[in-house]
Design an enzyme around this catalytic site. Structure first.
Site, PDB file in Angstrom:
ATOM      1  N   GLY A  12       0.831  -1.192   0.000  1.00 54.45           N
ATOM      2  CA  GLY A  12       0.000   0.000   0.000  1.00 54.45           C
ATOM      3  C   GLY A  12       0.868   1.245   0.000  1.00 54.45           C
ATOM      4  O   GLY A  12       2.069   1.191  -0.289  1.00 54.45           O
ATOM      5  N   THR A  44      -5.093   1.036   0.960  1.00 51.01           N
ATOM      6  CA  THR A  44      -4.870   2.297   0.245  1.00 51.01           C
ATOM      7  C   THR A  44      -5.783   2.400  -0.972  1.00 51.01           C
ATOM      8  O   THR A  44      -6.394   3.442  -1.228  1.00 51.01           O
ATOM      9  CB  THR A  44      -3.396   2.390  -0.219  1.00 51.01           C
ATOM     10  OG1 THR A  44      -2.539   2.378   0.915  1.00 51.01           O
ATOM     11  CG2 THR A  44      -3.157   3.659  -1.025  1.00 51.01           C
ATOM     12  N   ALA A  47      -9.224   3.789  -0.263  1.00 54.05           N
ATOM     13  CA  ALA A  47      -9.364   5.068   0.445  1.00 54.05           C
ATOM     14  C   ALA A  47     -10.044   6.073  -0.474  1.00 54.05           C
ATOM     15  O   ALA A  47      -9.507   6.433  -1.511  1.00 54.05           O
ATOM     16  CB  ALA A  47      -7.997   5.584   0.893  1.00 54.05           C
ATOM     17  N   GLY A  49     -11.618   9.277   0.561  1.00 57.35           N
ATOM     18  CA  GLY A  49     -11.592  10.694   0.926  1.00 57.35           C
ATOM     19  C   GLY A  49     -10.433  11.469   0.353  1.00 57.35           C
ATOM     20  O   GLY A  49     -10.594  12.283  -0.564  1.00 57.35           O
ATOM     21  N   GLY A  50      -9.224  11.250   0.874  1.00 60.65           N
ATOM     22  CA  GLY A  50      -8.075  11.972   0.359  1.00 60.65           C
ATOM     23  C   GLY A  50      -6.978  12.129   1.385  1.00 60.65           C
ATOM     24  O   GLY A  50      -6.883  11.359   2.333  1.00 60.65           O
ATOM     25  N   GLU A 116     -14.182  17.316   5.625  1.00 61.37           N
ATOM     26  CA  GLU A 116     -14.769  16.109   6.190  1.00 61.37           C
ATOM     27  C   GLU A 116     -15.010  16.281   7.679  1.00 61.37           C
ATOM     28  O   GLU A 116     -14.595  17.283   8.283  1.00 61.37           O
ATOM     29  CB  GLU A 116     -13.862  14.904   5.920  1.00 61.37           C
ATOM     30  CG  GLU A 116     -13.657  14.627   4.440  1.00 61.37           C
ATOM     31  CD  GLU A 116     -12.752  13.448   4.165  1.00 61.37           C
ATOM     32  OE1 GLU A 116     -12.156  12.913   5.118  1.00 61.37           O
ATOM     33  OE2 GLU A 116     -12.633  13.062   2.993  1.00 61.37           O
ATOM     34  N   ASP A 220      -2.420  -9.189   9.769  1.00 64.45           N
ATOM     35  CA  ASP A 220      -1.276 -10.110   9.736  1.00 64.45           C
ATOM     36  C   ASP A 220      -0.013  -9.507  10.356  1.00 64.45           C
ATOM     37  O   ASP A 220       0.690 -10.160  11.123  1.00 64.45           O
ATOM     38  CB  ASP A 220      -0.985 -10.531   8.289  1.00 64.45           C
ATOM     39  CG  ASP A 220      -2.196 -11.120   7.604  1.00 64.45           C
ATOM     40  OD1 ASP A 220      -2.902 -11.917   8.239  1.00 64.45           O
ATOM     41  OD2 ASP A 220      -2.445 -10.779   6.432  1.00 64.45           O
ATOM     42  N   ARG A 288     -15.929  10.933  13.745  1.00 58.40           N
ATOM     43  CA  ARG A 288     -16.505   9.626  13.422  1.00 58.40           C
ATOM     44  C   ARG A 288     -17.019   8.870  14.638  1.00 58.40           C
ATOM     45  O   ARG A 288     -18.022   8.167  14.565  1.00 58.40           O
ATOM     46  CB  ARG A 288     -15.467   8.774  12.686  1.00 58.40           C
ATOM     47  CG  ARG A 288     -15.243   9.242  11.271  1.00 58.40           C
ATOM     48  CD  ARG A 288     -14.129   8.477  10.592  1.00 58.40           C
ATOM     49  NE  ARG A 288     -14.010   8.901   9.209  1.00 58.40           N
ATOM     50  CZ  ARG A 288     -13.049   8.497   8.397  1.00 58.40           C
ATOM     51  NH1 ARG A 288     -12.120   7.679   8.835  1.00 58.40           N
ATOM     52  NH2 ARG A 288     -13.003   8.918   7.149  1.00 58.40           N
ATOM     53  N   GLU A 373      -1.320   1.700   8.704  1.00 57.85           N
ATOM     54  CA  GLU A 373      -2.362   1.363   9.674  1.00 57.85           C
ATOM     55  C   GLU A 373      -1.936   0.330  10.704  1.00 57.85           C
ATOM     56  O   GLU A 373      -2.467   0.304  11.808  1.00 57.85           O
ATOM     57  CB  GLU A 373      -3.622   0.869   8.942  1.00 57.85           C
ATOM     58  CG  GLU A 373      -4.814   0.722   9.869  1.00 57.85           C
ATOM     59  CD  GLU A 373      -6.108   0.415   9.144  1.00 57.85           C
ATOM     60  OE1 GLU A 373      -7.102   0.110   9.828  1.00 57.85           O
ATOM     61  OE2 GLU A 373      -6.140   0.477   7.897  1.00 57.85           O
ATOM     62  N   ARG A 384      -9.071   8.626  14.992  1.00 55.68           N
ATOM     63  CA  ARG A 384      -8.395   9.245  13.844  1.00 55.68           C
ATOM     64  C   ARG A 384      -9.256  10.322  13.206  1.00 55.68           C
ATOM     65  O   ARG A 384     -10.441  10.107  12.940  1.00 55.68           O
ATOM     66  CB  ARG A 384      -8.072   8.175  12.800  1.00 55.68           C
ATOM     67  CG  ARG A 384      -7.475   8.724  11.516  1.00 55.68           C
ATOM     68  CD  ARG A 384      -7.145   7.602  10.567  1.00 55.68           C
ATOM     69  NE  ARG A 384      -8.326   6.951  10.046  1.00 55.68           N
ATOM     70  CZ  ARG A 384      -8.920   7.258   8.886  1.00 55.68           C
ATOM     71  NH1 ARG A 384      -8.443   8.230   8.142  1.00 55.68           N
ATOM     72  NH2 ARG A 384      -9.973   6.590   8.477  1.00 55.68           N
TER      73      ARG A 384
END
Length: 525
Positions: A12, A44, A47, A49-50, A116, A220, A288, A373, A384
């Protein structure tokens, strides 16, 4: 055995950014990237949004972005880390542009900045509603231009190689020497010996089943680091995205971007009531955790399986231009946003904790780094801020690169034993793996979800112990398969989430335990 200078696990934004930078800097050194699916399959890629970056200095500022991040993190962010990441944002964005990434521009030729939940200003640089896909494309294109990068798709990293694997004299401090890797097409397990190893393996969404993550997000890297005795922190802070498309039969959920609410969409219950102003003065633009908990509260009161996102009052042509992929996906589900509300539900989306690292991306194990992540940097704290994740990956990949450009990681003269699976057999009943997987995911959704309690967490531990014992027995007697290893990793991750949830005695950000609320109420009485 394969020997390399740098081993990167994950393809990613985190892994590719480091790989490209280090390969450009040292053309005489080799980089091997191991990824368990196709080379472009990662969190990735999905994703929408940005990247949150301060560019409009007249209206925005580093100070505002830092403040927004600290508010979202609910007092648990590392302020020095937040300041570092925010201030490095513009520089890292310029590098993406140099590598060929494209972002949307407005009529004046400047970046078309989005806004956002949790952000006080317009600062989200995006490419339609597929920003991650565009960044992944650009990074892979650059990686393919560098002859000293080797990409190994459909290869699964089973375990990190550390001191306890060594047969002869062991170094005093614990260190990582590479990984055992499964070639999923041939079934061969081989050793990759590396001077330095970077875990950039993504998230854990599939532990919950209902998730916005792809099917590869099984934790993992975190599980491997945990078994290698690296420190893992803040696993209780699982972020649930408030608005995943509700699909009655499906488990993986399509993400309806945070930016849709930033664009002006309203959340409504079945009766059509716009409920978010009752929970937070920011309404749909609250962070969120607030929005997810509010939806959870509405669903518990009504007994309904979902709420709705109302876009019918918006400029539909502008919506199509900003969110073409979301518009198309809704039509595929017979939802015409001009007249229909979108059924949405919170789904597991992002892990704010993970493998503890310092500002250089170093874990508590020598020669082992983590980024993206799977890492816990201290940027996100308890929750976040939207679109800070891609930014974090870019900044920390750069920091890890800077550290490596100043420090040589020379290969140690050690003997690493081959993978030993003597006495194991090919598992005949795949149903055993699938049964335990479904049990695990149901356990996490029902007992370790958005709202938790000590009673539910304690029951979860007991149920998880039964799953753990069955999976470990199966692992010891079976030939290695990807699905078995993923299940084992998810069990490890679930244990970390539950145990660290029990250890937290105060509600913060994305973590909410009703027993902690009762303690506060009793104190006030």
């Amino acid at each position: 055995m394969v020997t390399t200078d740098y081993l990167v696990i994950g393809s990613g934004i985190a892994g590719l950014t480091f790989a490209v930078k280090i390969a450009e800097q040292f053309p005489d050194r080799n980089v091997v990237i191991v990824t368990k699916a196709s080379e472009d399959e990662s969190n990735t890629k999905y994703a929408q949004g940005g990247v949150a970056v301060v560019l409009n200095k007249e209206e925005d500022s580093f100070k505002k972005h830092i403040k927004d991040t600290l508010i979202a993190g609910d007092g648990l962010c590392k302020e020095a880390v937040v300041e570092m990441v925010v201030k490095e944002g513009p520089g890292r964005l310029k590098e993406l542009l140099l590598w060929g990434a494209n972002f949307d521009l407005n009529d004046t030729g400047k970046f078309d900045l989005g806004k956002e939940g949790g952000h006080s200003e317009y600062r989200i640089v995006h490419h339609k509603d597929i920003t991650g896909y565009e960044i992944e494309r650009a990074l892979l294109s650059r990686a393919h231009q560098l002859s000293n990068i080797t990409l190994l798709p459909y290869h699964f990293a089973i375990d990190l190689i550390t001191n306890h694997h060594l047969e002869r004299e062991k170094p005093k401090s614990d260190a990582c020497y590479g990984a055992y890797v499964l070639d999923q097409k041939t079934g061969q397990i081989f050793t990759i010996k590396a001077n330095s190893t970077l875990l950039a393996s993504g998230g854990i969404g599939c532990v919950y089943g209902h998730t916005t993550n792809p099917v590869i997000a099984t934790g993992d890297g975190i599980a491997m680091a945990y078994r290698a005795k690296a420190r893992i922190k803040d696993m209780e802070f699982v972020q649930f995205h408030p608005s995943a498309l509700y699909e009655a039969k499906g488990e993986s959920s399509f993400l309806i971007s945070e930016a849709v609410r930033g664009f002006g969409a309203y959340l409504r219950n079945k009766k059509g009531y716009r409920f978010m102003p009752d929970y937070d003065e920011r309404a749909e633009l609250a962070s969120r955790d607030i929005v997810s908990q509010s939806i959870d509260s509405e669903l518990k009161k009504s007994g309904e399986p979902h709420v709705y996102l109302d876009c019918t009052h918006l400029d539909i042509d502008a919506f199509k231009n900003h969110f073409p992929n979301i518009y198309k996906k809704c039509l595929e589900h017979h939802i015409d946003i001009k007249i229909d509300w979108i059924p949405v539900i919170p789904a597991s989306h992002y892990l704010c904790g993970g493998i503890k690292v310092n500002k250089k991306g170093k874990t508590t194990i020598d020669n082992l780094f983590a980024c993206g992540e799977c890492s816990r940097t201290g940027l996100h704290g308890a929750n976040r801020l939207a679109s800070n994740s891609l930014l974090e990956a870019l900044v920390y990949a750069h920091n890890i690169f800077k550290h490596h450009s100043k420090n040589d990681y020379e290969s140690l003269n050690i003997n690493i034993p081959d993978w030993n699976d003597e006495g194991t057999v090919i598992p005949e009943e795949h149903i055993l793996i699938q049964h335990n997987l479904k049990q695990l995911q149901a356990l996490m959704r029902n007992y370790v979800g958005i709202v938790r309690s000590n009673k539910r967490l304690e029951r979860a531990i007991k149920h998880l112990d039964l799953i753990y014992n069955e999976v470990e027995d199966l692992y010891k007697e079976s030939k290695i398969t990807t699905s078995l290893c993923e299940l084992r990793n998810m069990v490890n991750v679930a244990h970390l989430i539950i145990q660290q949830s029990l250890d937290r005695t105060e509600n913060k950000g994305g973590y909410f335990n009703i027993d902690n609320m009762k303690k506060i109420e009793e104190t006030l009485l």
